[in-house]
Design a protein around this motif. Structure first.
Motif, PDB file in Angstrom:
ATOM      1  N   HIS A 390       0.818  -1.225  -0.014  1.00  0.00           N
ATOM      2  CA  HIS A 390      -0.135   0.059  -0.012  1.00  0.00           C
ATOM      3  C   HIS A 390       0.869   1.172  -0.059  1.00  0.00           C
ATOM      4  N   ASP A 411      -9.135  -1.494   1.280  1.00  0.00           N
ATOM      5  CA  ASP A 411      -8.497  -1.649   2.856  1.00  0.00           C
ATOM      6  C   ASP A 411      -7.267  -2.111   2.620  1.00  0.00           C
ATOM      7  N   ASN A 412      -6.649  -2.276   3.892  1.00  0.00           N
ATOM      8  CA  ASN A 412      -5.280  -2.846   4.138  1.00  0.00           C
ATOM      9  C   ASN A 412      -5.327  -4.540   4.023  1.00  0.00           C
TER      10      ASN A 412
END
Length: 930
Positions: A390, A411-412
């Motif tokens: 990311h 999202d992560n």
């Protein structure tokens, strides 16, 4: 090309246009999976009679089609009932490839034996056509006299015609005897003009040119000399539909009737007519939901599939997965898992999916794969080895996205797939990202093998409420990934151009006292406020234990039963049962779900535990004996409680020839404006169909009857939002007796009725709707060149045409009564269970008269070549209809009881008519044009 083959081609091409008109379409199908509607797509369908077909009922339902029974002349399988009666002396040889015995044709008694033991039982069942196979099998014997064997075959044909006047026979080969029996047979078939099956090697083969030349010479001679149509049955792997299509085209170009199928004739192949595969198989993990009704795939995906014209079948990966998932039945395979599947099932599921993909079945993986995707699968994808770094940057976003909610940043725990360069080049990325190191990840794509849509970019749950939103357009997603071509879609929302309207009442609270002067029973208020005011078809049910003298309220039983009798006598009321004790759960596995403490398993009847037969058949029997007027049927059962019946409960319904409705929970509103709140047509369990109510009841709109009690007014939002921009549901006013106990809820009912009655609707009973829904699952659609062929049991009479198909061409269609413009395409009206239709981009000005719309059903439709029509409209309310009438045509009625025609301002050829009657026999007379 040899001289012989060139000569054959010339003659065939010269005769082709004539044969195209005269020769019937033929299917040869020995499997069990095809519906009768699919067989009816063909003029002749050759079947295996031992599969339980009823040719008499079939002929009555589809008079333009005929079932022919397979019969082997010169061979007998050991499984045949008559085999034990065959004398040993008649057995010439053994055919090891098919495990059968070759029969000598020369014994004097053989023709009579064959007629009485093989054909007579089938004739007595109603078969009038027969496909006579193995005509040349005597050649498998070591010693035989050709002339004697052929003379025996001739005697068999002669005996059949003598014994069964009017019999129709198709010979499979037997070329040499055709001149002697040509007046006693209908057609001659042969196998393998281009493609064949090597039974010894168990493989498909291409036919050698010299063998093809010889066969074409035989067929050309029969066509020219004997004036008989000829049929070629070729064999191609069932998954290779393109090869089937190409082979059928080659055969047809030679002027031969084509039929291309698999080696065992167990799949519905194709000839000039190609049936649409209307089923999609969905794999799910049954441990993810207590019952099938609650699975994500069923809740969210089946409705879009139904709208597109497809039927969902389900396979639970905890069980053995189905074999022989073939392209004649299935348009694709979908998986929808919400998490990882059990380790012990991973190999079987992976292997099964790999097999489908290798066999060219489109595969769509949704939500999460459920198991590791790596290079061992033929997908060119991997998600097990690389973790994205990311932040991620969006690279591609298709216009299919942002359908009901926007695409959010990953999202992560984001997991995307990496695709091989080769697959990536052949794919259409729908949503993809690059990570911080430039690695490319794909969340959704259309791939050569189908496609995938991964969470969270499929459906987004709405935080804090029990709602969801489609992130991607589900209709376009399904069409693109599964390569679903447009076709006329059987539609259960509409008939004769008008949206269907039905009203039904669940029996709960029949004895409740209304909060009105005199505290009348809820049922009394329903009769006074609703049934006497709105005289449209209603289906009214009761819960036996609430009315019976042996039930919960013996002190009121006499009064309550009298009220029920009065209601059931009303001509616009159809009678239904809502069970004996109102079970909340109909499937044992669902009883383990967490539910509100207010939910009871059923009404508290001392000494009674729920018994499915008592709930269904027992309650129906009580109504028939005690409440229903003489000769008024009681055939509808409305599910109670969670409306999720088990396969066992549905089997009881079918065994009793009852119709069932309820469930589905369609409740889309402006406060929940998502297609995830729109249910499918129904659900099949163990081969038995549960039909869903089009719209849910007032319980949902009133917060489980906690208030607001005027909440049912919002059902009009559901009516609107399921009517446009796509017509997804019929209008369904569905509620309980307790809605007549409060002033606010009564007003809400009036709001719903008044909204519905302002629309151009077509009122029907629940029983009529259920029949249409059941027809949807039996309906067959096929294409023959530029003609669409539709066949169904006859209750469902509407097909919706996607915009790409254009407009019905009335002058070139058969049994199409007309069409109307809808919010999402044209709605064409079938005049019966069978119709053929051509479509056109621009409507010609010379089109004949047709029905535009009507609030009643068509009966006795007859169209004449000069444009004249005769038909009957039969409805439940005073008639309203409109017609397109050319200037040289006029409409009249047998009783002269219709209002003067009123032309539409912007469409002067469309006239609007009305009658105070519910039935009218009509005629359109057309003068010759100058």
């Amino acid at each position: 090309m040899s001289t012989l083959l060139r000569s054959c081609l010339i003659i065939f091409l010269l005769l082709q246009s004539m044969w195209a008109q005269a020769s019937p379409t033929v299917s040869v199908y020995y499997g069990k999976g095809a519906s009768l509607s699919e067989l009816a797509l063909f003029d002749i369908s050759v079947i295996e009679s031992e599969h339980g077909y009823d040719p008499v009922a079939y002929r009555k339902a589809w008079p333009s089609s005929e079932l022919y029974a397979y019969a082997s002349v010169a061979e007998a399988g050991l499984e045949r009932k008559y085999f034990a009666k065959i004398p040993e002396a008649w057995k010439m040889a053994r055919n090891g490839a098919w495990n059968s015995i070759v029969i000598d044709q020369t014994p004097e008694q053989w023709p009579a034996f064959f007629a009485e033991e093989v054909i007579a039982p089938l004739w007595n069942k109603g078969y009038r056509g027969f496909f006579l196979d193995t005509m040349d099998s005597y050649r498998l014997a070591e010693k035989f006299n050709e002339e004697d064997q052929q003379a025996g075959l001739v005697r068999v044909i002669q005996k059949l015609n003598e014994r069964f006047p009017g019999i129709k026979l198709i010979l499979n080969r037997g070329f040499e005897i055709v001149p002697r029996v040509r007046d006693q047979i209908q057609m001659v078939a042969a196998e393998s003009t281009f493609r064949g099956w090597d039974a010894s090697a168990k493989r498909y083969i291409d036919i050698q040119p010299k063998d093809r030349e010889w066969l074409l010479g035989q067929l050309q001679t029969i066509s020219k000399r004997d004036k008989l149509p000829v049929l070629s049955i070729d064999y191609v792997p069932p998954h290779d539909r393109e090869a089937m299509r190409e082979t059928a085209k080659k055969i047809n170009e030679l002027g031969i009737i084509p039929w291309v199928t698999d080696a065992d004739l167990r799949t519905l192949g194709m000839g000039l007519v190609e049936a649409k595969a209307r089923r999609v198989l969905i794999l799910h993990n049954g441990s993810e939901a207590p019952v099938l009704n609650k699975t994500a795939a069923h809740r969210f995906l089946e409705m879009p599939l139904n709208y597109l014209g497809y039927i969902a079948d389900y396979a639970d990966i905890r069980q053995k997965l189905p074999a022989n998932v073939t392209r004649d039945r299935y348009a694709g395979v979908i998986t929808w898992f919400d998490g990882s599947i059990p380790d012990k099932r991973i190999k079987d599921v992976r292997d099964w999916i790999k097999t489908q993909s290798v066999q060219k079945m489109p595969v769509l993986l949704l939500s999460t794969s459920g198991f590791p995707i790596n290079r061992s699968l033929p997908f060119g994808a991997n998600h097990t080895e690389i973790t994205p770094v990311h932040p991620l940057k969006k690279v591609k976003e298709s216009n299919l996205y942002n359908f009901e909610t926007k695409v959010l940043a990953p999202d992560n725990d984001y997991e995307g797939w990496t695709l091989t360069p080769e697959i990536l080049k052949q794919s259409e990325e729908l949503l993809s990202f690059d990570d911080a190191k430039g690695k490319h990840f794909v969340s959704a794509a259309v791939t050569p093998w189908g496609g995938f849509i991964l969470n969270p970019y499929l459906i987004e749950e709405v935080p804090g409420v029990d709602q969801a939103r489609w992130v991607i357009n589900p209709f376009s997603m399904l069409q693109k990934t599964l390569r679903l071509a447009d076709f006329p879609v059987p539609d259960i929302t509409t008939e004769n151009g008008r949206r269907l309207l039905l009203a039904h009442v669940d029996g709960d609270a029949f004895p409740s006292k209304a909060e009105l002067p005199g505290t009348p029973f809820a049922a009394e208020v329903l009769q006074r406020e609703i049934l006497e005011r709105y005289r449209i078809p209603h289906t009214i049910s009761i819960v036996e234990a609430e009315l019976s003298p042996k039930g919960l309220y013996p002190q009121w039983s006499q009064q309550l039963e009298n009220i029920a009798r009065r209601i059931f006598k009303m001509p616009h009321v159809e009678i239904a049962s809502h069970s004996y004790s109102h079970p909340f759960y109909w499937e044992e596995s669902n009883q383990k779900s967490t539910v509100s403490k207010e939910v009871n398993l059923n009404l508290n009847i001392p000494g009674y535990t729920v018994n499915l037969d008592r709930e269904i058949n027992g309650s129906i029997d009580y109504i028939r004996k005690n409440l229903a007027p003489p000769n008024k049927p009681v055939e509808v059962f409305l599910w109670s409680g969670d409306t999720a019946p088990s396969a066992e409960a549905l089997a009881i319904i079918d065994a009793a020839n009852l119709l069932n409705l309820n469930g589905g929970d369609t409740s889309i509103t402006r406060s929940n404006p998502s297609l995830t709140a729109v249910g499918s047509w129904g659900i099949s369990k163990g081969g038995h169909l549960q039909v869903y109510a089009p719209i849910t009841n007032e319980n949902i709109y009133t917060n489980l009857w906690h208030g607001p009690f005027y909440g049912f007014e919002k059902v009009t939002e559901t009516f609107e939002m399921t009517g446009a921009p796509r017509r997804l549901k019929a209008i369904n006013i569905y509620y309980h007796f307790y809605s007549t106990t409060k002033v606010a809820s009564i007003k809400a009912l009036h709001t719903a009725y008044q909204w519905a009655l302002k629309q151009d609707n077509h009122p029907i009973f629940v029983s009529e709707y259920v029949h249409k829904a059941k027809d949807y699952y039996e309906f067959a659609v096929a294409q023959n060149g530029d003609t669409w062929i539709m066949r169904g049991p006859g209750h469902l009479r509407t097909v919706r045409l996607p915009a790409s198909l254009g407009t019905p061409l009335m002058s070139s269609s058969h049994n199409i009564a007309g069409y109307q413009t809808g919010p999402d395409g044209y709605y064409a009206h079938m005049a019966g269970g069978a119709a053929e239709m051509q479509t056109v981009g621009t409507i010609p000005s010379s089109e004949p008269a047709y029905l535009v719309d009507a609030n009643a059903r068509i009966q006795d439709w007859a169209a004449q070549p000069d444009g004249s029509l005769s038909f009957t409209l039969q409805g439940h309310v005073p008639l309203e209809w409109s017609m397109k009438l050319p200037q040289n045509c006029n409409l009249s009625s047998a009783k002269n009881d219709i209002s003067p025609a009123k032309a539409l301002v912007n469409q002067p050829n469309i006239r609007v008519f009305r009658s105070s009657q519910t039935s009218a026999k009509l005629e359109v007379q057309c003068r010759a044009r100058p």
